[in-house]
Structures are given as structure tokens and as C-alpha cells.
Design a protein around this motif. Structure first.
Motif, short mmCIF file in Angstrom:
data_model
loop_
_atom_site.label_atom_id
_atom_site.label_comp_id
_atom_site.label_asym_id
_atom_site.label_seq_id
_atom_site.Cartn_x
_atom_site.Cartn_y
_atom_site.Cartn_z
N LEU A 1 25.40 34.44 32.71
CA LEU A 1 25.28 36.18 32.83
C LEU A 1 24.96 36.60 31.34
O LEU A 1 24.04 37.28 30.97
N GLN A 2 25.93 36.08 30.47
CA GLN A 2 25.72 36.27 28.93
C GLN A 2 24.67 35.94 28.23
O GLN A 2 23.89 36.67 27.56
N ARG B 1 37.37 28.50 39.55
CA ARG B 1 37.20 28.86 38.33
C ARG B 1 36.23 28.14 37.50
O ARG B 1 35.28 28.63 36.63
N MET C 1 32.92 46.44 39.39
CA MET C 1 31.73 46.20 39.04
C MET C 1 30.60 45.16 40.12
O MET C 1 29.65 45.35 40.02
N MET D 1 33.16 30.51 38.27
CA MET D 1 33.34 31.60 37.62
C MET D 1 32.96 31.59 35.93
O MET D 1 32.34 32.44 35.57
N VAL D 2 33.43 30.46 35.51
CA VAL D 2 33.27 30.37 33.91
C VAL D 2 31.73 29.95 33.74
O VAL D 2 31.06 30.81 33.01
N ALA E 1 30.03 33.39 34.28
CA ALA E 1 29.99 34.23 33.16
C ALA E 1 29.01 33.78 31.98
O ALA E 1 28.46 34.77 31.60
N ALA F 1 21.51 37.83 29.82
CA ALA F 1 21.71 39.29 29.46
C ALA F 1 20.98 39.21 28.13
O ALA F 1 20.59 40.24 27.50
N MET G 1 20.65 43.52 37.75
CA MET G 1 21.68 43.42 36.69
C MET G 1 20.67 43.44 35.47
O MET G 1 21.22 44.11 34.33
N ARG H 1 21.12 46.22 32.04
CA ARG H 1 21.85 45.02 31.26
C ARG H 1 23.11 45.68 30.51
O ARG H 1 24.03 45.04 30.63
N LEU I 1 25.79 47.17 33.18
CA LEU I 1 26.53 46.37 34.35
C LEU I 1 26.65 44.78 33.91
O LEU I 1 27.62 44.04 33.95
N MET I 2 25.40 44.40 33.51
CA MET I 2 25.34 42.82 33.06
C MET I 2 26.39 42.24 32.19
O MET I 2 27.16 41.56 32.43
N VAL I 3 26.12 42.97 31.02
CA VAL I 3 27.15 42.49 29.80
C VAL I 3 28.59 42.79 30.12
O VAL I 3 29.30 41.86 30.22
N PRO I 4 29.07 44.11 30.60
CA PRO I 4 30.29 44.09 30.92
C PRO I 4 30.99 43.23 32.23
O PRO I 4 31.92 42.70 31.98
N LEU I 5 30.06 42.99 33.10
CA LEU I 5 30.43 42.02 34.04
C LEU I 5 30.56 40.77 33.66
O LEU I 5 31.77 40.09 34.01
N ALA I 6 29.68 40.15 32.76
CA ALA I 6 29.84 38.83 32.05
C ALA I 6 31.29 38.76 31.36
O ALA I 6 32.27 37.96 31.39
N ASP I 7 31.49 39.94 30.66
CA ASP I 7 32.77 39.77 29.78
C ASP I 7 33.94 39.94 30.89
O ASP I 7 34.97 39.35 30.56
N SER I 8 33.96 40.85 31.94
CA SER I 8 35.01 40.86 32.64
C SER I 8 35.42 39.53 33.42
O SER I 8 36.52 39.20 33.64
N LEU I 9 34.38 38.67 34.06
CA LEU I 9 34.24 37.40 34.61
C LEU I 9 35.11 36.47 33.49
O LEU I 9 36.05 35.96 34.04
N GLN I 10 34.63 36.63 32.41
CA GLN I 10 35.36 35.63 31.44
C GLN I 10 36.73 35.88 31.14
O GLN I 10 37.56 34.95 31.25
N HIS I 11 37.11 37.27 31.07
CA HIS I 11 38.68 37.73 31.01
C HIS I 11 39.19 37.17 32.09
O HIS I 11 40.50 36.72 31.91
N VAL I 12 38.96 37.75 33.27
CA VAL I 12 39.48 37.21 34.63
C VAL I 12 39.76 35.65 34.64
O VAL I 12 40.89 35.15 34.90
N ALA I 13 38.69 35.04 34.45
CA ALA I 13 38.79 33.42 34.43
C ALA I 13 39.76 32.97 33.43
O ALA I 13 40.29 31.96 33.94
N LEU J 1 36.93 44.27 37.56
CA LEU J 1 35.98 43.22 38.18
C LEU J 1 35.23 43.43 39.59
O LEU J 1 34.26 43.43 39.63
#
Lengths: 199, 199
Positions: free
Chosen positions: B48-49, B37, B14, B41-42, B45, B52, A33, A37, A40-52, B11
Motif C-alpha cells: 500500500l505504501q 501477520r 478505515m 498484513m505486513v 502495508a 501510494a 484508495m 491517496r 485513506l491509502m497512506v493512513p491505512l498503510a501506516d495503521s496496518l504497519q502499526h497494528v502489525a 484500523l
């Protein structure tokens, strides 16, 4: 150990908690990752946060989505009088991938278990009974795992529904498509033999 | 398909790009995270952020940390005149876990490869030569993988350092501790036999 390695170690530790990843593969994943960066890494962090922040259980069937009631329960054309009962969301997704079932689902959230003190109230069984009446269900298909707990649960639900005059079916048991007899367990072979069909 | 499933699918897609995870294990991991979560998960995320945004390569050795120069290169007591040359950061971490090496590292970032047009300039080889002089290095330990590309690279570096009058060594090759002869490849057995020791 300074802060810099601590952050990385912390990330690796958390990644290693995911099912299917251990410490070694978590390290590999983190290095991978960091190399990718931006992609993959930044979009993955965003997606995790969004889904969470948005994922929740459908109030009707227990499927996971981002609204109070999931798409399958909202779509009118899936109200064909059939409910497929599964243990958890992964099973629902597996059924959906096959694309054959056109009705709605009901996710129990586990199986009955005397050992773990999980009774019908701990699962979504009362809700299922409500739905059978409320949604004018004619057939309930039990797609529970072929484990002892799964089959106990299937038996219990079948008994409850029988009293309400609903057709209850379960998935056929037999040889998987492409499966080799030599690799199958005895239980599957004996079930497939008992349920043999004329060709 | 509505937005809700699209977010989840995105998600999962990715996650499935991580090494060691495929579509199936990515789905399992995502469901597991949604269940945990707040606990997993949080924080994952966030971590990762954070990584990154802060992770970077050490300007001196190529190790990954959060400062311009990594902890190992900063710590004065690791300036013992020894540099261990590795292919990538994962190898550095593996060496550090063993806890035996007390000197500093140099991460090449790959191996020489005629096929992929990777020459010394594409790796961190010129920087290694600078460090050997600048840090008064007396011994360079080549801990490169025992692949053809790894050994070609080791050969090249050994040649360059030889002209500068530095001792160059490489990791011993032989039977792994706990390894069974029956499961070893022929190359390892023959290397172990050639390097046999009196006991």
C-alpha cells in the motif's frame, strides 16, 4: 508486463485474499484508495504497519490488544466473578458491542474437533481452569456458537467445571429479536418452543 | 477505552471505508490479517505504501501506472491507429482482461453531467482531440457505460470527432454471452432485437 502494473497487480492480489473481498472488489478498493491517496491509502498503510507491529494476544484471556494483558483483564471493576467463554476474538467484540456483560472473557481460539485433531490442549482450556481458581470465578457463561463443534466444546468444558463446583450457564437459544419465524431454521424454532416462558 | 483498542478501532474504521466492506467485514478482515501477520498484513502495508508513493496517472491516456507515460502508451505495437475511450481505469482494466483490443486507450475520468457541472474541460476530452491528430488515429471506439450520462458523453464526443473526419464506433449492445432473456431489462432486449443479425 512491466513493473508498474506488477506492483498494482500484486496489491490487488493481496487485497483479494481478505475475507469478503474477491478479485473484482479488490480492484475497486485499490482504485478507490489511489483516488483517496492522502486521506485513506497512506493512513491505512501506516495503521496496518502499526497494528502489525503492536497487536498481540492477551496472555490471560486471548483477546487482541497492544499490551501483554488486555484492558478488560486489567480493569479491576470487571473482576465480578464471571467469565464469558467465546470461540474467538470476533465473538468477544460482538459481546462487548452489546455492552451488557460486565465480567471478563476467555477466548478459546477455536473449538474441539476430533476431525482436525484439536483437543483441550490446543485450545485455551487449561488456562481457563487455572483462571477459574486464580480469579475466584463463581460463574462461567459459555457463549459458544450453536454448531456441533461449539456444542461439543461447551459440553466438555461444562463437565470439567462441574467437577470444580462452578456454576456453568450458556446463552439462551430462541427467536432473535426482530426475527421472523418464517425465516428461522427448524432447530431454532424447536429450541425456542422448548424454552418457552409464561408472559 | 485505552490506546490498544483505539488503534484497532481506527484500523477497522478505515478498512470499513473501502467500497464493498462495511463495519462487520472490516472487523473480520482485520482479525484475519492479525492472524496472518507476516504473510499478509505486513506485505499488504508495504505494498500500500509503495503504490501510494508511486502510482500516478499516465499523462497521455489517464491509465494508472508508476511512470509518467503508461506501458500501453509506450509500447509501439499498440499504436495501430485505434483509441478506445472509457470512463475510468476500472473499465480500461476490464477491456484489457478480455485481451481482444490491440490499440490504445483514453480514460475520460467520468462523464459529462449538467447536474454536477462537469463539462468537456473537466474530463480528458480536449486531450483526446489532441491525440486523435497527434497519433494519427483512424478509429475511436467509444466504450462508455450504457447509462444516460455515458451515452450523452458518447454523443458529444462522436459529434466533435465527426467534424475531424475520424471513424467513431461504439461497443455493440445486446444479450450478454451466457445471459438469460428472462433476467434482462427491456432496454437490452429491445436493443438486441433492433441490432439482430442474419445467421
Amino acid at each position: 508486463m512491466s513493473n508498474s502494473t506488477k506492483d498494482l497487480d500484486h496489491l490487488i492480489e493481496m487485497m483479494a485474499k481478505l475475507p469478503g473481498l474477491g478479485p473484482r472488489s479488490a480492484r475497486r478498493a485499490v482504485l478507490h484508495m489511489i483516488k483517496k491517496r492522502a486521506l485513506l491509502m497512506v493512513p491505512l498503510a501506516d495503521s496496518l504497519q502499526h497494528v502489525a507491529a503492536t497487536a498481540r494476544e492477551c496472555l490471560n484471556c486471548g483477546n487482541i490488544g497492544t499490551s501483554d494483558v488486555c484492558d478488560i483483564c486489567t480493569t479491576e471493576k470487571r473482576a465480578n466473578g464471571e467469565i464469558c467463554v467465546v470461540e474467538d476474538v470476533a465473538d468477544l467484540w460482538a459481546m462487548e458491542r452489546s455492552g451488557v456483560f460486565k465480567g471478563r472473557y476467555h477466548v478459546l481460539g477455536g473449538t474441539l474437533s476430533a476431525l482436525d485433531a484439536i483437543g483441550p490442549e490446543e485450545l485455551r482450556i487449561p488456562k481457563l481452569m487455572d483462571r477459574v481458581v486464580g480469579e475466584q470465578i463463581s460463574e462461567v457463561i459459555l457463549a459458544l456458537n450453536a454448531t456441533i463443534d461449539g456444542q461439543t466444546t461447551a459440553h466438555y468444558i461444562a463437565g470439567e467445571l462441574d467437577r470444580r463446583g462452578v456454576t456453568v450457564t450458556s446463552l439462551a437459544q430462541g427467536v432473535p429479536i426482530g426475527g421472523e419465524l418464517d425465516y428461522l431454521d427448524d432447530g431454532t424454532i424447536s429450541a425456542a418452543l422448548k424454552a418457552r416462558k409464561a408472559i
